[in-house]
Motif scaffolding. Structure first.
Motif, short mmCIF file in Angstrom:
data_model
loop_
_atom_site.label_atom_id
_atom_site.label_comp_id
_atom_site.label_asym_id
_atom_site.label_seq_id
_atom_site.Cartn_x
_atom_site.Cartn_y
_atom_site.Cartn_z
N ILE A 1 -7.47 9.83 -5.97
CA ILE A 1 -6.76 9.18 -7.10
C ILE A 1 -6.68 7.67 -6.86
CG2 ILE A 1 -4.52 8.92 -8.25
CD1 ILE A 1 -4.09 11.93 -7.87
N LEU A 2 -6.22 7.30 -5.68
CA LEU A 2 -6.04 5.87 -5.39
C LEU A 2 -7.37 5.12 -5.42
CD1 LEU A 2 -3.38 6.39 -2.64
CD2 LEU A 2 -3.02 5.02 -4.70
N LEU A 3 -8.40 5.78 -4.95
CA LEU A 3 -9.72 5.12 -4.94
C LEU A 3 -10.35 5.08 -6.33
CD1 LEU A 3 -11.31 6.72 -1.74
CD2 LEU A 3 -10.53 4.36 -2.00
N GLY A 4 -9.86 5.94 -7.23
CA GLY A 4 -10.47 6.03 -8.55
C GLY A 4 -11.77 6.80 -8.51
N GLU A 5 -11.84 7.80 -7.63
CA GLU A 5 -13.05 8.61 -7.53
C GLU A 5 -12.92 9.84 -8.42
OE1 GLU A 5 -15.32 9.04 -4.34
OE2 GLU A 5 -15.06 6.91 -3.87
N TYR B 1 0.83 -1.20 0.00
CA TYR B 1 0.00 0.00 0.00
C TYR B 1 0.87 1.26 0.00
CZ TYR B 1 -3.49 -3.44 1.32
OH TYR B 1 -4.29 -4.54 1.34
N LEU B 2 1.95 1.18 0.75
CA LEU B 2 2.84 2.34 0.80
C LEU B 2 3.48 2.57 -0.57
CD1 LEU B 2 4.12 4.64 2.39
CD2 LEU B 2 5.92 3.09 3.14
N ILE B 3 3.84 1.48 -1.24
CA ILE B 3 4.40 1.62 -2.58
C ILE B 3 3.41 2.33 -3.50
CG2 ILE B 3 5.20 0.33 -4.62
CD1 ILE B 3 6.30 -1.80 -2.67
N ASP B 4 2.16 1.89 -3.46
CA ASP B 4 1.13 2.53 -4.29
C ASP B 4 0.99 4.02 -3.96
OD1 ASP B 4 0.58 0.19 -5.57
OD2 ASP B 4 -1.20 -0.31 -4.37
N ALA B 5 0.98 4.31 -2.67
CA ALA B 5 0.78 5.70 -2.26
C ALA B 5 1.95 6.58 -2.71
CB ALA B 5 0.62 5.77 -0.74
N LEU B 6 3.17 6.09 -2.50
CA LEU B 6 4.34 6.90 -2.86
C LEU B 6 4.43 7.09 -4.37
CD1 LEU B 6 7.12 5.56 -0.42
CD2 LEU B 6 5.52 7.45 -0.10
N ASN B 7 4.15 6.01 -5.12
CA ASN B 7 4.17 6.14 -6.57
C ASN B 7 3.15 7.17 -7.06
OD1 ASN B 7 6.29 4.48 -7.36
ND2 ASN B 7 5.02 2.63 -7.18
N ALA B 8 2.00 7.15 -6.43
CA ALA B 8 0.96 8.11 -6.83
C ALA B 8 1.42 9.55 -6.58
CB ALA B 8 -0.34 7.82 -6.08
N ASP C 1 -7.67 11.15 -13.94
CA ASP C 1 -8.26 9.83 -14.18
C ASP C 1 -7.50 9.06 -15.27
OD1 ASP C 1 -9.03 11.72 -16.00
OD2 ASP C 1 -11.17 11.26 -15.95
N GLU C 2 -6.50 9.76 -15.87
CA GLU C 2 -5.67 9.07 -16.86
C GLU C 2 -4.37 8.55 -16.26
OE1 GLU C 2 -5.28 12.07 -19.91
OE2 GLU C 2 -7.47 12.30 -19.94
N LEU C 3 -4.17 8.78 -14.98
CA LEU C 3 -2.93 8.33 -14.34
C LEU C 3 -2.91 6.82 -14.17
CD1 LEU C 3 -2.75 10.88 -11.35
CD2 LEU C 3 -1.41 10.97 -13.47
N GLU C 4 -1.70 6.29 -14.09
CA GLU C 4 -1.58 4.85 -13.80
C GLU C 4 -2.09 4.52 -12.41
OE1 GLU C 4 1.97 2.55 -14.37
OE2 GLU C 4 2.36 3.65 -16.26
N SER C 5 -1.88 5.45 -11.50
CA SER C 5 -2.29 5.21 -10.12
C SER C 5 -3.79 5.30 -9.92
CB SER C 5 -1.65 6.26 -9.20
OG SER C 5 -0.25 6.16 -9.25
N PHE C 6 -4.48 5.84 -10.90
CA PHE C 6 -5.91 6.08 -10.72
C PHE C 6 -6.66 4.76 -10.48
CE2 PHE C 6 -10.29 6.99 -12.15
CZ PHE C 6 -10.55 8.07 -11.33
N GLY C 7 -7.23 4.65 -9.30
CA GLY C 7 -8.04 3.47 -8.99
C GLY C 7 -7.28 2.23 -8.54
N VAL C 8 -5.93 2.33 -8.39
CA VAL C 8 -5.21 1.11 -7.98
C VAL C 8 -5.58 0.66 -6.57
CG1 VAL C 8 -3.16 1.41 -9.46
CG2 VAL C 8 -3.15 2.37 -7.15
N GLY C 9 -6.14 1.57 -5.79
CA GLY C 9 -6.48 1.19 -4.41
C GLY C 9 -7.98 1.11 -4.20
N SER C 10 -8.71 0.84 -5.28
CA SER C 10 -10.18 0.93 -5.18
C SER C 10 -10.80 -0.16 -4.31
CB SER C 10 -10.80 0.92 -6.57
OG SER C 10 -10.45 -0.28 -7.21
#
Ligand code: ADP
Ligand code: ZN
Length: 523
Positions: A435-439, A412-419, A450-459
């Protein structure tokens, strides 16, 4: 060595003390050396001596800028009691008559006066500036220096003019002092006083004898009565947000056989001071009050401080809880928290200027973080003051004594830092969570996030979960808040290292206060 012996002798001679407190001695040496000095010390730490003693030793007059007329008078009286000469200390503020002012000016120019206390609004007066230009000034002391910052709890516009006025009067070293130690406020002060070069003396703000607890606000009155009955005979303060609540709660407590009195700014002065005396003389055990109560109150054996309503900022929380256990004995700090109270506070802010609202909201969010965290409360509180608390378990907060289960959160930390890196470290936590939730909201759309790679990865997780991840990452120094644009988060060195070589990162679910509030509504 010679200097050291002298200083102790002077301390004894002028103040009757045998030893310096905390880092007073190093601070005083720095002032005597003619350097700019910045002192961050909790209330009661002994700040005044840090400029009083050098003022008495150095040639010339020290100009002390202080916002409170009442405190100014006390300090001047105290200084005079240490000295044979009446003229050793004076103050200049709007309460003086013309002839008083003449006397003050005479003493200052004759060199008798070592300390001249000046209110900020008097300092800005052209005639006073003219006068001070003629004075031989040893240094300027800026007391309650947080008044410079809009992020402090007592912003005053006149404080912003201090630096330019010092330039007009004639340059001299500055010592700035405050008990508000958030890195944001510290930076504002140093920048505004043009003393980024100052030597900074920061004492620890840890109060190891205080126990911190935050409880969901389900039935606070019942909890409070029970708590007081379990602590019979002990003195305590209960803070409420509104005058109405103060009066209601006092009445309920009295009906339940508890000796309690009210204190708020809506009462007339005599009733207020009568109740304050009752508390000091222990005719009542409990004082129910708004935050108007406590400034300058020195009751060392307050055993508990209860917040019926959550304070507007962690700064306020720290000051108010700090009134417990002044004597070093136990102090129980109990706060009732409900997100609804936060929404109420937000609503109160709505009439205010936008910039002020924005600051108010950020400060409020820090309070929410504190209330909802599962981390050590002491750690979170001290982190807010820019201090690292390294103990694993403080042994004196609800979260340390009753911890929740931990789980591995490396991914989760990796996802957050990358975002954070993906949006170039330019956004605040709430936006990162979206962003992480994809909202998708208007901000996401306008930045095309919403075009980011991180968008929604933590949904698969919810907002509370991601807020907790960011909070833990902040406390563990993987990320930090930008000092200029407060709230914008960036990776620290440690964060970058983590991404290169991820390590264990343990997480705990935060308390779910929403759940307990829902349960309450079903009741
Ligand atoms: P602050 O301004 O940091 O809240 P004060 O300057 O009012 O603190 O000092 C708090 C108390 O500590 C005062 O009663 C003061 O007389 C006392 N004090 C300060 N320095 C010393 C010392 N070196 N030894 C003993 N007491 C001290
Ligand atoms: Zn703890």
């Amino acid at each position: 060595m010679g200097l050291q012996i002298d200083l102790h002798a002077k301390l004894k001679e002028y103040f009757g003390f045998d030893n310096f407190k905390g880092n007073q001695e190093q601070i005083i040496k720095n002032v005597l050396a003619g350097n700019n000095t910045f002192v961050l010390m909790p209330t009661g730490g002994g700040k005044s001596l840090c400029y009083q003693l050098p003022a008495l030793i150095l040639d010339g007059t020290a100009i002390v800028i202080s916002p409170l007329i009442a405190l100014m008078k006390n300090q001047v009286d105290a200084m005079r009691s240490f000295s044979a000469s009446e003229g050793v200390a004076h103050f200049m503020n709007s309460s003086l008559s013309k002839s008083d002012i003449l006397k003050v000016k005479e003493d200052v120019l004759s060199g008798k006066t070592k300390l001249l206390y000046v209110a900020p609004e008097s300092l800005t007066k052209e005639s006073n500036i003219e006068f001070l230009r003629k004075v031989r000034i040893s240094f300027f002391a800026v007391d309650e220096a947080h008044c410079i910052s809009e992020w402090g709890h007592d912003f005053r516009t006149e404080y912003r003019k201090i630096r330019p006025i010092v330039e007009q009067i004639g340059k001299a070293p500055i010592i700035a002092l405050t008990a508000t130690a958030t890195p944001k406020v510290q930076h504002d002060i140093q920048k505004n006083l043009d003393m980024l070069d100052a030597q900074v003396f920061k004492s620890s703000f840890n109060r190891s004898n205080l126990y911190y607890e935050v409880r969901p606000k389900v039935d606070p009155t019942k909890d409070i009565i029970k708590f007081i009955k379990n602590n019979e005979g002990k003195s305590g303060i209960i803070y409420c947000l509104s005058r109405k609540k103060v009066e209601e709660l006092t009445e309920v407590l009295c009906v339940n056989g508890i000796k309690a009195a009210s204190y708020h700014a809506g009462m007339d002065a005599s009733a207020r001071s009568a109740n304050q005396d009752k508390f000091l003389m222990e005719e009542v055990n409990v004082i129910v009050a708004t935050i108007a109560f406590g400034m300058g109150i020195d009751k060392p054996d307050v055993r508990f401080v209860i917040h019926y309503d959550i304070p507007k900022s962690l700064e306020g929380y720290y000051q108010e809880t700090g009134r417990a256990g002044r004597d070093g004995g136990e102090g129980y700090c109990l706060t009732f928290y409900s997100y609804k109270d936060i929404q109420k506070l937000e609503k109160f802010m709505q009439g205010k200027p936008i910039a002020e609202q924005e600051i108010g909201k950020q400060l409020l969010m820090e309070t929410v973080s504190y209330a909802e965290t599962s981390l050590c409360r002491r750690k979170v509180l001290l982190h807010y003051f820019g201090e690292n608390y390294d103990e694993e378990n403080c042994g004196a907060c609800d979260n340390c004594l009753f911890p929740k289960k931990e789980f591995e959160g490396k991914e989760y930390l990796i996802d957050a830092l990358n975002a954070i890196l993906e949006v170039k470290e330019k956004f605040k936590v709430d936006h990162m969570v979206n962003i992480l939730l994809g909202e998708t909201d208007s901000m996401i759309k306008s930045y095309h996030h919403d075009e980011l790679e991180s968008f929604g990865v933590g949904s698969e997780k919810n907002a509370q979960f991601w807020n907790m991840v960011f909070r833990r990452a902040l406390i563990a120094n993987y990320i930090e808040k930008d000092i200029e644009q407060y709230g914008v988060i960036k990776l620290t060195e440690k964060g970058h290292e983590f991404l290169k070589e991820p390590k264990d990162f343990m997480l705990m679910e935060d308390h779910n206060f929403e759940e307990s509030e829902e349960k309450l509504q079903e009741k």
